[in-house]
Motif scaffolding. Sequence first.
Motif, PDB file in Angstrom:
ATOM      1  N   SER A  51      16.745  31.251   6.404  1.00  0.00           N
ATOM      2  CA  SER A  51      16.642  29.811   6.566  1.00  0.00           C
ATOM      3  C   SER A  51      17.227  29.109   5.368  1.00  0.00           C
ATOM      4  N   ALA A  52      17.697  27.902   5.599  1.00  0.00           N
ATOM      5  CA  ALA A  52      18.238  27.122   4.497  1.00  0.00           C
ATOM      6  C   ALA A  52      17.117  26.674   3.584  1.00  0.00           C
ATOM      7  N   PRO A  53      17.439  26.377   2.315  1.00  0.00           N
ATOM      8  CA  PRO A  53      16.400  25.923   1.390  1.00  0.00           C
ATOM      9  C   PRO A  53      15.695  24.688   1.926  1.00  0.00           C
ATOM     10  N   GLY A  54      14.365  24.678   1.804  1.00  0.00           N
ATOM     11  CA  GLY A  54      13.592  23.521   2.226  1.00  0.00           C
ATOM     12  C   GLY A  54      13.159  23.577   3.688  1.00  0.00           C
ATOM     13  N   SER A  55      13.573  24.597   4.448  1.00  0.00           N
ATOM     14  CA  SER A  55      13.170  24.665   5.839  1.00  0.00           C
ATOM     15  C   SER A  55      11.740  25.170   5.928  1.00  0.00           C
ATOM     16  N   SER A  56      11.088  24.845   7.052  1.00  0.00           N
ATOM     17  CA  SER A  56       9.708  25.286   7.221  1.00  0.00           C
ATOM     18  C   SER A  56       9.488  25.703   8.656  1.00  0.00           C
ATOM     19  N   ALA A  57       8.619  26.672   8.854  1.00  0.00           N
ATOM     20  CA  ALA A  57       8.321  27.128  10.201  1.00  0.00           C
ATOM     21  C   ALA A  57       7.524  26.072  10.948  1.00  0.00           C
ATOM     22  N   HIS A  58       7.701  26.035  12.256  1.00  0.00           N
ATOM     23  CA  HIS A  58       6.973  25.076  13.086  1.00  0.00           C
ATOM     24  C   HIS A  58       5.498  25.401  13.049  1.00  0.00           C
ATOM     25  N   ALA A  59       4.674  24.386  12.845  1.00  0.00           N
ATOM     26  CA  ALA A  59       3.240  24.609  12.684  1.00  0.00           C
ATOM     27  C   ALA A  59       2.607  25.159  13.952  1.00  0.00           C
ATOM     28  N   ASP A  96       8.821  17.967  14.584  1.00  0.00           N
ATOM     29  CA  ASP A  96       7.890  16.842  14.420  1.00  0.00           C
ATOM     30  C   ASP A  96       7.701  16.041  15.699  1.00  0.00           C
ATOM     31  N   GLY A  97       8.361  16.428  16.780  1.00  0.00           N
ATOM     32  CA  GLY A  97       8.201  15.724  18.043  1.00  0.00           C
ATOM     33  C   GLY A  97       9.042  14.473  18.168  1.00  0.00           C
ATOM     34  N   GLN A  98      10.033  14.300  17.282  1.00  0.00           N
ATOM     35  CA  GLN A  98      10.885  13.114  17.343  1.00  0.00           C
ATOM     36  C   GLN A  98      12.084  13.302  18.266  1.00  0.00           C
ATOM     37  N   LEU A  99      12.349  14.532  18.698  1.00  0.00           N
ATOM     38  CA  LEU A  99      13.440  14.839  19.612  1.00  0.00           C
ATOM     39  C   LEU A  99      12.917  15.705  20.752  1.00  0.00           C
ATOM     40  N   ASP A 100      13.582  15.608  21.901  1.00  0.00           N
ATOM     41  CA  ASP A 100      13.272  16.487  23.024  1.00  0.00           C
ATOM     42  C   ASP A 100      14.110  17.758  22.979  1.00  0.00           C
ATOM     43  N   LEU A 101      15.375  17.603  22.590  1.00  0.00           N
ATOM     44  CA  LEU A 101      16.320  18.715  22.515  1.00  0.00           C
ATOM     45  C   LEU A 101      17.226  18.499  21.318  1.00  0.00           C
ATOM     46  N   ALA A 102      17.830  19.565  20.833  1.00  0.00           N
ATOM     47  CA  ALA A 102      18.792  19.427  19.744  1.00  0.00           C
ATOM     48  C   ALA A 102      19.862  20.502  19.873  1.00  0.00           C
ATOM     49  N   VAL A 129       0.842  -1.182   0.000  1.00  0.00           N
ATOM     50  CA  VAL A 129       0.000   0.000   0.000  1.00  0.00           C
ATOM     51  C   VAL A 129       0.882   1.237   0.000  1.00  0.00           C
ATOM     52  N   THR A 130       0.381   2.317  -0.591  1.00  0.00           N
ATOM     53  CA  THR A 130       1.103   3.587  -0.613  1.00  0.00           C
ATOM     54  C   THR A 130       0.184   4.690  -0.136  1.00  0.00           C
ATOM     55  N   LEU A 131       0.784   5.764   0.363  1.00  0.00           N
ATOM     56  CA  LEU A 131       0.017   6.879   0.876  1.00  0.00           C
ATOM     57  C   LEU A 131      -0.598   7.688  -0.261  1.00  0.00           C
ATOM     58  N   THR A 132      -1.828   8.103  -0.074  1.00  0.00           N
ATOM     59  CA  THR A 132      -2.442   9.067  -0.970  1.00  0.00           C
ATOM     60  C   THR A 132      -1.987  10.467  -0.550  1.00  0.00           C
ATOM     61  N   SER A 133      -2.421  11.484  -1.269  1.00  0.00           N
ATOM     62  CA  SER A 133      -2.089  12.865  -0.887  1.00  0.00           C
ATOM     63  C   SER A 133      -2.618  13.181   0.507  1.00  0.00           C
ATOM     64  N   ALA A 134      -3.824  12.696   0.808  1.00  0.00           N
ATOM     65  CA  ALA A 134      -4.375  12.908   2.154  1.00  0.00           C
ATOM     66  C   ALA A 134      -3.529  12.194   3.203  1.00  0.00           C
ATOM     67  N   GLY A 135      -3.070  10.981   2.878  1.00  0.00           N
ATOM     68  CA  GLY A 135      -2.223  10.252   3.811  1.00  0.00           C
ATOM     69  C   GLY A 135      -0.904  10.950   4.058  1.00  0.00           C
ATOM     70  N   GLU A 136      -0.313  11.502   3.004  1.00  0.00           N
ATOM     71  CA  GLU A 136       0.948  12.227   3.157  1.00  0.00           C
ATOM     72  C   GLU A 136       0.767  13.479   4.006  1.00  0.00           C
ATOM     73  N   THR A 137      -0.388  14.124   3.900  1.00  0.00           N
ATOM     74  CA  THR A 137      -0.667  15.302   4.721  1.00  0.00           C
ATOM     75  C   THR A 137      -0.824  14.918   6.190  1.00  0.00           C
ATOM     76  N   LEU A 138      -1.494  13.792   6.444  1.00  0.00           N
ATOM     77  CA  LEU A 138      -1.729  13.362   7.823  1.00  0.00           C
ATOM     78  C   LEU A 138      -0.465  12.835   8.491  1.00  0.00           C
ATOM     79  N   LEU A 139       0.467  12.275   7.709  1.00  0.00           N
ATOM     80  CA  LEU A 139       1.610  11.555   8.280  1.00  0.00           C
ATOM     81  C   LEU A 139       2.416  12.375   9.291  1.00  0.00           C
ATOM     82  N   PRO A 140       2.935  13.574   8.957  1.00  0.00           N
ATOM     83  CA  PRO A 140       3.730  14.308   9.957  1.00  0.00           C
ATOM     84  C   PRO A 140       2.909  14.753  11.158  1.00  0.00           C
ATOM     85  N   LEU A 141       1.626  15.061  10.934  1.00  0.00           N
ATOM     86  CA  LEU A 141       0.771  15.458  12.061  1.00  0.00           C
ATOM     87  C   LEU A 141       0.543  14.282  13.000  1.00  0.00           C
TER      88      LEU A 141
END
Length: 346
Positions: free
Chosen positions: A174-182, A138-144, A55-67
């Motif tokens: 910001s470096a290319p491809g960076s995004s602000a925290h939601a 994305d909540g994968q780290l506590d500190l960096a 199975v592969t993600l649809t566009s909706a699935g890709e949107t939901l994934l990081p959230l």
Amino acid sequence: MTLKQLIYFLAVADTGRFVQAAAEARVAQPTLSRQVQALEDDLGETLFTRGRDHVTLTSAGETLLPLARRIVADVETARLEIAELADLRRGRLRLGATPSLCVSVVADVLAVFHDSYPGISLQISEGGSQDLVTDLEDGQLDLALVIHQADRFTTTGGNGGPLPAGSLRGRAGSAPGSSAHAGGTLGLTPVLREELVAVSATAGHAPLDDVLGDHAGIAEIARHPLVINRPGYELREAILSACAAAGVTPRIAVEGGEMDAVLRMVERGLGVAIVPSLVLAGRSGLRTTRLDGSGWTHRTIALAHRTDVSPTRAAEAFRETLLAVLARTSRTGGLPPGVRFIHPGA
């Protein structure tokens, strides 16, 4: 939408198969399938394109994934925060750091932290600042521990409050491809200021400092074969930006690799590299040349955290340990040449 549905959704997204996802989630496959279908019904969108074996993600699935990753990670953080109430006898610290820090100060700080809190599980992620910021958001780290970029962070001082505007300067943009925290900005505590230097092999080809002397500008260095990190590293972007500003095109001999790999390639005479002075301790096979220029030849290392969630007690304890170890090392003259402790409360 339930937490269980999001966990099952992530399992399918990560494995690409409902059967394997059910095994990893320790649930019957029909149950998992029904929960994913219920999630799709609730959202009114199909999340997966279902094939015969995959199975592969649809566009909706890709949107939901990081959230979904952030929601599940935040719930796990909440559980761990409750567990840590027992005087930090249990818990977890997920720390990200750049390669230059992993081969220098991080191990010393972690050794002190582990001695003080042996029950805290340590999970270390090594990567470029851009990648670490994304994982933190994305909540994968506590500190960096990252290289400071002024427009990505809210700078915090010794008491955790905001510093006056302009109290810390970093490379703009910001470096290319960076995004602000939601959910908001990231908090930042400056800890170290380090110098960048050019390094070359001591044997084989003519050493860089035999050709350039003790100092060199980026235009002079760009005439030599260059060993450079892969995309995603702030240092790479700083070097390429400096070359562009000087109107020169670098001759890249080797592209890619972590810091240890870059240093080893330079030792073998494949080219020269621009690296943080922090990584040169014990590297007798390298010779250094100081960089002429302004702005990009020094950089600030900072401890970053999310401001939209409270830090765990383990994260707070690590911050205190980090500042104490660096302050003590600075007082005793133990920091490498070109590195200084700059925490506002020092």
